[in-house]
Design a protein around this motif. Structure first.
Motif, PDB file in Angstrom:
ATOM      1  N   PHE A 174      49.294  30.995  54.956  1.00 53.83           N
ATOM      2  CA  PHE A 174      48.562  31.342  53.742  1.00 53.83           C
ATOM      3  C   PHE A 174      48.447  32.870  53.632  1.00 53.83           C
ATOM      4  O   PHE A 174      48.022  33.538  54.573  1.00 53.83           O
ATOM      5  CB  PHE A 174      47.178  30.686  53.773  1.00 53.83           C
ATOM      6  N   LYS A 175      48.845  33.371  52.472  1.00 54.39           N
ATOM      7  CA  LYS A 175      48.945  34.817  52.307  1.00 54.39           C
ATOM      8  C   LYS A 175      47.600  35.461  51.983  1.00 54.39           C
ATOM      9  O   LYS A 175      46.832  34.940  51.175  1.00 54.39           O
ATOM     10  CB  LYS A 175      49.926  35.129  51.173  1.00 54.39           C
TER      11      LYS A 175
ATOM     12  N   VAL B 256      45.973  38.023  49.978  1.00 52.93           N
ATOM     13  CA  VAL B 256      46.363  38.733  48.757  1.00 52.93           C
ATOM     14  C   VAL B 256      45.681  40.091  48.690  1.00 52.93           C
ATOM     15  O   VAL B 256      46.276  41.078  48.270  1.00 52.93           O
ATOM     16  CB  VAL B 256      46.013  37.878  47.515  1.00 52.93           C
TER      17      VAL B 256
ATOM     18  N   GLU C 286      40.939  37.867  49.860  1.00 55.12           N
ATOM     19  CA  GLU C 286      41.352  36.819  48.936  1.00 55.12           C
ATOM     20  C   GLU C 286      42.600  36.176  49.519  1.00 55.12           C
ATOM     21  O   GLU C 286      43.552  36.866  49.884  1.00 55.12           O
ATOM     22  CB  GLU C 286      41.652  37.399  47.562  1.00 55.12           C
TER      23      GLU C 286
ATOM     24  N   TYR D 208      45.693  33.311  49.161  1.00 53.86           N
ATOM     25  CA  TYR D 208      46.417  32.488  48.197  1.00 53.86           C
ATOM     26  C   TYR D 208      46.456  31.042  48.696  1.00 53.86           C
ATOM     27  O   TYR D 208      47.130  30.732  49.680  1.00 53.86           O
ATOM     28  CB  TYR D 208      47.830  33.032  47.987  1.00 53.86           C
TER      29      TYR D 208
ATOM     30  N   PRO E  77      46.352  27.791  46.308  1.00 54.43           N
ATOM     31  CA  PRO E  77      46.110  27.237  44.973  1.00 54.43           C
ATOM     32  C   PRO E  77      45.440  25.859  44.958  1.00 54.43           C
ATOM     33  O   PRO E  77      44.606  25.592  44.091  1.00 54.43           O
ATOM     34  CB  PRO E  77      47.512  27.171  44.348  1.00 54.43           C
TER      35      PRO E  77
ATOM     36  N   ALA F 241      41.808  26.523  45.594  1.00 51.82           N
ATOM     37  CA  ALA F 241      41.221  27.242  44.459  1.00 51.82           C
ATOM     38  C   ALA F 241      40.975  26.308  43.274  1.00 51.82           C
ATOM     39  O   ALA F 241      39.983  26.432  42.559  1.00 51.82           O
ATOM     40  CB  ALA F 241      42.141  28.386  44.039  1.00 51.82           C
TER      41      ALA F 241
ATOM     42  N   ALA G 160      44.744  32.363  39.344  1.00 55.31           N
ATOM     43  CA  ALA G 160      45.545  33.115  40.315  1.00 55.31           C
ATOM     44  C   ALA G 160      45.790  32.303  41.582  1.00 55.31           C
ATOM     45  O   ALA G 160      46.631  32.662  42.408  1.00 55.31           O
ATOM     46  CB  ALA G 160      44.832  34.421  40.664  1.00 55.31           C
ATOM     47  N   GLY G 161      45.049  31.220  41.737  1.00 49.59           N
ATOM     48  CA  GLY G 161      45.221  30.373  42.915  1.00 49.59           C
ATOM     49  C   GLY G 161      44.665  30.974  44.186  1.00 49.59           C
ATOM     50  O   GLY G 161      45.121  30.665  45.284  1.00 49.59           O
ATOM     51  N   THR G 162      43.647  31.834  44.033  1.00 48.97           N
ATOM     52  CA  THR G 162      43.101  32.491  45.229  1.00 48.97           C
ATOM     53  C   THR G 162      41.667  32.052  45.526  1.00 48.97           C
ATOM     54  O   THR G 162      40.920  31.681  44.622  1.00 48.97           O
ATOM     55  CB  THR G 162      43.107  34.024  45.074  1.00 48.97           C
TER      56      THR G 162
ATOM     57  N   TYR H 129      49.812  37.013  56.713  1.00 51.00           N
ATOM     58  CA  TYR H 129      49.496  35.591  56.552  1.00 51.00           C
ATOM     59  C   TYR H 129      48.542  35.100  57.628  1.00 51.00           C
ATOM     60  O   TYR H 129      48.538  35.618  58.741  1.00 51.00           O
ATOM     61  CB  TYR H 129      50.784  34.765  56.643  1.00 51.00           C
TER      62      TYR H 129
END
Lengths: 469, 279
Positions: free
Chosen positions: B2-3, B5, B18, B20, B22, B25, B56-58, B81
């Motif tokens: 998971f990144k 952001v 934050e 990412y 999704p 979120a 943004a899916g965060t 990540y």
């Protein structure tokens, strides 16, 4: 030459060594031993052992292949019925299933069917170069919720039929109780990983870190998939409801085993686990044995199994009880825990032992009349209390199903004790939604869960084939 | 994987990220939490959701560096990540029927209190916020609270900013002066929530607290997060994390939260990387 009356002995790691490591206890038959054991099979006509197997493996057929030295063929016979032979050969309670029906067992010890199954699976895993990728052939998607034994069995069966199967797992690692619950020394995780790799080669997809009922609901799955199988397994651990369960050093077996197995707390990982000197495990099932033997390997000096009934009623597999005894686990039988006693230093609030367990108070019992399940009821003896000195108490008295799906998909019918209600084939009250394993039965065994997963797969196939016409 | 952001340091020990994610979120709501692992053999830690952007899916998390895992997480930068990120877990905070509320946040607990304050503000409730910190340097999210509160009181233990003392003083004052709160939400250290409840219980103002006990799976399997609430065992991961503050056995929760203190201290001491970071 007459029939050898006893099973060929399973080579094991010496108890004095194995209590200091997490390596597998039972080492497995070598080829000669396996062939010798296979020769004990009478190959009788009525094949009662097959009836005793929840997934009806053609037992005499695979044993015949072993006798003839065709180990890979023996594997093919088992694979027709089972998705996880290396697992079942290790954790099935054979003495109450296939082996209890064995004709040879009337006069002698039954054939060691479980050990032979394990031999065949291990032989295949270390010798087979079978890397054939199978492709899904049916343009239908099925979602399997949970990657424990029932989910894996269901997924394997459906994938073999050609369906596109996706398995959703809440944890970061696939395998359910096989990974978080059953310890390495009883079921090496590399074995589970191999079985999962083999399912992947059949085209099964695995998605971790997705909690169905939270991240995605069952209803949302139904929008994308033609059918859903729910195998969410054992849920919330039960506690006895006695005083002191909030003390530090009191664990559910689920938590203790998850820390040790899934999080590898024994191997210096970043997940802590209490390294207690004296440990009491409450309960008498396989999970209790697993917890007790894990505590021992983590360095405990005294580990007690505290159980309300006698040795005869202990529900754990015979082999696990024997192994536990050999390792020096002490059995406090006919003892009912009444209170967990904590350390309190009233003079010093900052004493860092405050709030930690220092003993388990138990009351002696005798066995009374059998209850509705036929097990003799323990009756407490008045004024018989005493305290076992322990700094850790692990409760292994069962679980109740996970509440997440019930909370978000109330249209599925649940029983009063929160189990999913299914028909004989594993179908829930809703079309297209099936379930099996501990989520349906409450805490049971790996093989029963696998049997339910497999049965549901057959029912799903029937349902979808019908829907096609 | 998971990144991360974005990453922002809120004060010397508190960081916001934050992530990412999704699917998380899409469903996240104020009051819920996530569980993450930083790396492949890392421990699973729960963090309450501090915000989310469905488009943004965060998902926003705010954490204090309290141990080895949070220190390790803090070393990661935007663009890198983390291994696992699962949720949203637990039940969302219930806000129906509330038209006037007092939100009491303490320290990093303010990060969790903020989305709740925002949600109540958007729902049209009159929001009074009381946020407390040890000192001026540790204050976080003051502007954000200002924007969603009809009245904001900032407290510091040493008086280096805002009022001097604990959050309970202005809360008691407000209740005494006739502010009729439908509900008080207390989110922060256990001892703070316990003190808030001591005030509100006496004044009979319904109080919800957000519990953050030690967890492993977070899905109702291990039972490690159990609390005694109203004399019964409750599991923070599936029954909570919000509970009726009047019923929670805080003393037990405080002792349980310290179960692995020694282990944590050792983990931090043994790791050179963390030593240099903590400096």
């Amino acid at each position: 030459m007459g029939i050898q009356p006893k099973k060929n002995i399973m080579p094991v790691q010496d108890p004095s060594e194995r209590i200091h490591n997490f390596n597998e206890v039972a080492l497995g038959y070598r080829e000669e031993l396996a062939v010798a054991e296979a020769q004990r099979c009478l190959n009788c006509k009525n094949r009662p052992c097959v009836e005793g197997c929840p997934i009806n493996i053609s037992i005499p057929d695979f044993i015949s292949e072993i006798r003839n030295g065709n180990f890979e063929k023996a594997y093919s016979v088992i694979a027709e019925s089972s998705s996880l032979p290396a697992v079942c050969g290790r954790v099935c309670p054979q003495e109450t299933q296939c082996e209890s029906k064995c004709t040879l067992g009337i006069k002698f010890e039954p054939v060691a069917i479980g050990r032979l199954e394990r031999f065949v699976a291990d032989y295949h895993n270390s010798n087979s170069k079978d890397t054939i990728k199978r492709h899904t052939t049916i343009n239908k998607k099925i979602a399997v919720v949970g990657s424990g034994p029932s989910g894996l069995a269901c997924a394997g069966e459906l994938a073999k039929k050609g369906y596109q199967v996706t398995v959703f797992e809440a944890l970061h690692k696939v395998g359910g109780v096989l990974i978080y619950g059953i310890p390495e020394f009883r079921l090496p995780k590399s074995i589970v990983d191999k079985e999962i790799e083999s399912l992947k080669s059949y085209g099964v997809q695995f998605k971790t870190n997705i909690v169905i009922g939270k991240t995605i609901t069952v209803d949302e799955l139904m929008e994308e998939y033609s059918a859903v199988f729910i195998g969410t397994g054992a849920g919330l651990p039960k506690f006895m409801g006695i005083k002191g369960e909030g003390l530090n050093g009191v664990y559910s077996a689920n938590e203790f085993l998850t820390r040790a197995n899934l999080m590898k707390a024994y191997a210096n990982s970043s997940t802590p686990i209490m390294q207690a000197k004296n440990v009491a495990v409450i309960g008498g099932g396989n999970v209790a044995m697993d917890a007790a033997r894990t505590a021992l390997r983590l360095g405990a000096e005294n580990v007690y199994i505290v159980y309300r009934r006698s040795m005869k009623e202990l529900p754990a597999r015979k082999e696990e009880i024997e192994h536990a005894e050999e390792e020096g686990i002490q059995f406090e039988l006919l003892r009912n825990p009444v209170e967990i006693i904590g350390y309190t230093n009233a003079d010093n609030q900052r004493d860092n032992k405050n709030g930690y367990v220092k003993g388990l108070k138990v009351r002696k019992c005798v066995l009374g009349e059998p209850d509705e399940r036929g097990r003799r009821r323990p009756i407490e003896i008045e004024n018989s209390e005493y305290v076992i000195d322990v700094d850790c108490v692990i409760e292994a008295i069962g679980t109740s199903p996970n509440p997440l799906i019930k909370n978000t998909t109330p249209r599925i019918k649940f029983s009063d004790n929160n189990c999913i209600v299914v028909d004989g084939a594993g179908k829930t009250s809703e079309d297209g939604i099936y379930a099996g394993g501990d989520a349906v039965t409450g805490a049971a065994t790996v093989i029963l869960a696998m049997g339910a997963g497999k049965a549901a797969a057959i029912a799903i196939d029937k349902y979808l084939s019908k829907a096609n016409k | 994987m998971f990144k991360i952001v974005s990453k922002r340091k809120l004060n010397s020990t508190v960081t916001m990220m934050e992530i990412y994610a999704p699917l998380v979120a899409k469903k996240a709501q104020a009051g819920q939490f996530i569980i993450l692992r930083v790396n492949d053999d890392g421990e699973r830690i729960p963090l309450t959701i501090a915000g989310f952007d469905r488009e943004a899916g965060t998902v926003k998390i705010i954490f204090q560096i309290v141990g080895a895992t949070t220190a390790l997480l803090n070393i990661k930068n935007a663009g890198e990540y983390i291994q696992d990120f699962v949720g949203p877990l637990g039940c969302a905070t219930r806000i129906d029927g509330i038209s006037k509320v007092c939100i009491v946040g303490g320290g990093v607990g303010c990060a969790i209190a903020l989305p709740l304050a925002q949600k109540l503000h958007e729902a049209g409730a009159e929001v009074h916020s009381i946020i407390g910190f040890r000192n001026k340097d540790l204050i976080i999210l003051e502007d954000e609270f200002k924007r969603c509160s009809d009245k904001l009181t900032v407290m510091t233990d040493d008086g280096s900013y805002g009022g001097k003392g604990f959050v309970t003083a202005p809360l008691e004052e407000a209740i005494n002066s006739g502010e009729n709160y439908d509900e008080v939400f207390a989110i922060g250290p256990l001892i703070m929530m316990k003190s808030v409840v001591a005030v509100t219980k006496q004044k009979k103002v319904p109080t919800t607290v957000s519990m953050n006990p030690i967890m492993i799976d977070g899905t109702g399997m291990c039972g490690g997060c159990r609390l005694t609430v109203g004399g019964n065992i409750k599991f923070a991961c599936v029954d909570g994390p919000d509970f009726n503050g009047f019923d929670v056995d805080f003393d037990e929760a405080i002792v349980r939260s310290a179960m692995y203190k020694e282990f944590e201290a050792r983990a931090c001491k043994n790791c050179n990387l963390l030593k240099s970071e903590v400096k």
